[in-house]
Design an enzyme around this catalytic site. Structure first.
Site: not given
Ligand code: DGP
Length: 140
Positions: A34, A96, A102, A104
């Site tokens: 998102i 992170q 996760h 990407h």
């Molecule tokens: P990182 O910064 O590598 O831990 O990536 C976490 C990612 O997760 C970041 O790009 C934003 C995404 N993200 C955070 N909260 C949510 C959520 O509630 N839903 C979705 N779809 N993505 C999220």
């Protein structure tokens, strides 16, 4: 199966908060980020709560990577970007922000200016939802 009730991605797995789902099987889930760094940014997670790469059991890692390849192929087919990064962060110094492992999948343009720690910006939900439908249609 390992689970953390306070983890946002565990809540997505359980359906407690919504997502633009791309794919799901018994052990993995993929959905749109998102806060996309570029359009088509997707995430792949194991349905096993583990904070990072260091601690995930190898069989779960293999399943996560299998789904990552499936989603990367679909994103590539849908958007035909100049390139595509597959990334994963461990620890705050690596930017992170969600401590559930996760992967990407990030479509890239040659001059998109994206750096390794790209910062978090809210995306447009209508655009993300529309893209999720196009990518879903290309999952083989
Ligand atoms: P990182 O910064 O590598 O831990 O990536 C976490 C990612 O997760 C970041 O790009 C934003 C995404 N993200 C955070 N909260 C949510 C959520 O509630 N839903 C979705 N779809 N993505 C999220």
């Amino acid at each position: 199966m390992s689970h953390d009730p306070d983890c946002i991605f565990c809540k997505i797995i359980k359906g407690e908060i919504p997502c633009f789902k791309l794919y799901e099987d018994e052990r993995t889930l993929s959905f749109m980020d998102i806060n996309p760094v570029n359009p088509g940014h997707a995430l792949i997670i194991p349905k096993f709560h583990t904070p990072n790469f260091f601690e995930i059991p190898l069989d779960w890692l293999a399943d996560t990577m299998t789904t990552t390849q499936k989603i990367a192929r679909a994103v590539q087919k849908t958007l035909e970007p100049h390139g595509l990064n597959i990334l994963q962060a461990n620890g705050p110094g690596a930017a992170q922000s969600v401590f559930h492992l996760h992967m990407h999948v990030v479509p890239r343009g040659e001059d998109d200016g994206v750096t390794m720690n790209w910062g978090i910006r809210p995306g447009n939900m209508d655009e993300i939802g529309a893209l999720s439908e196009r990518i879903r249609a290309n999952i083989a």
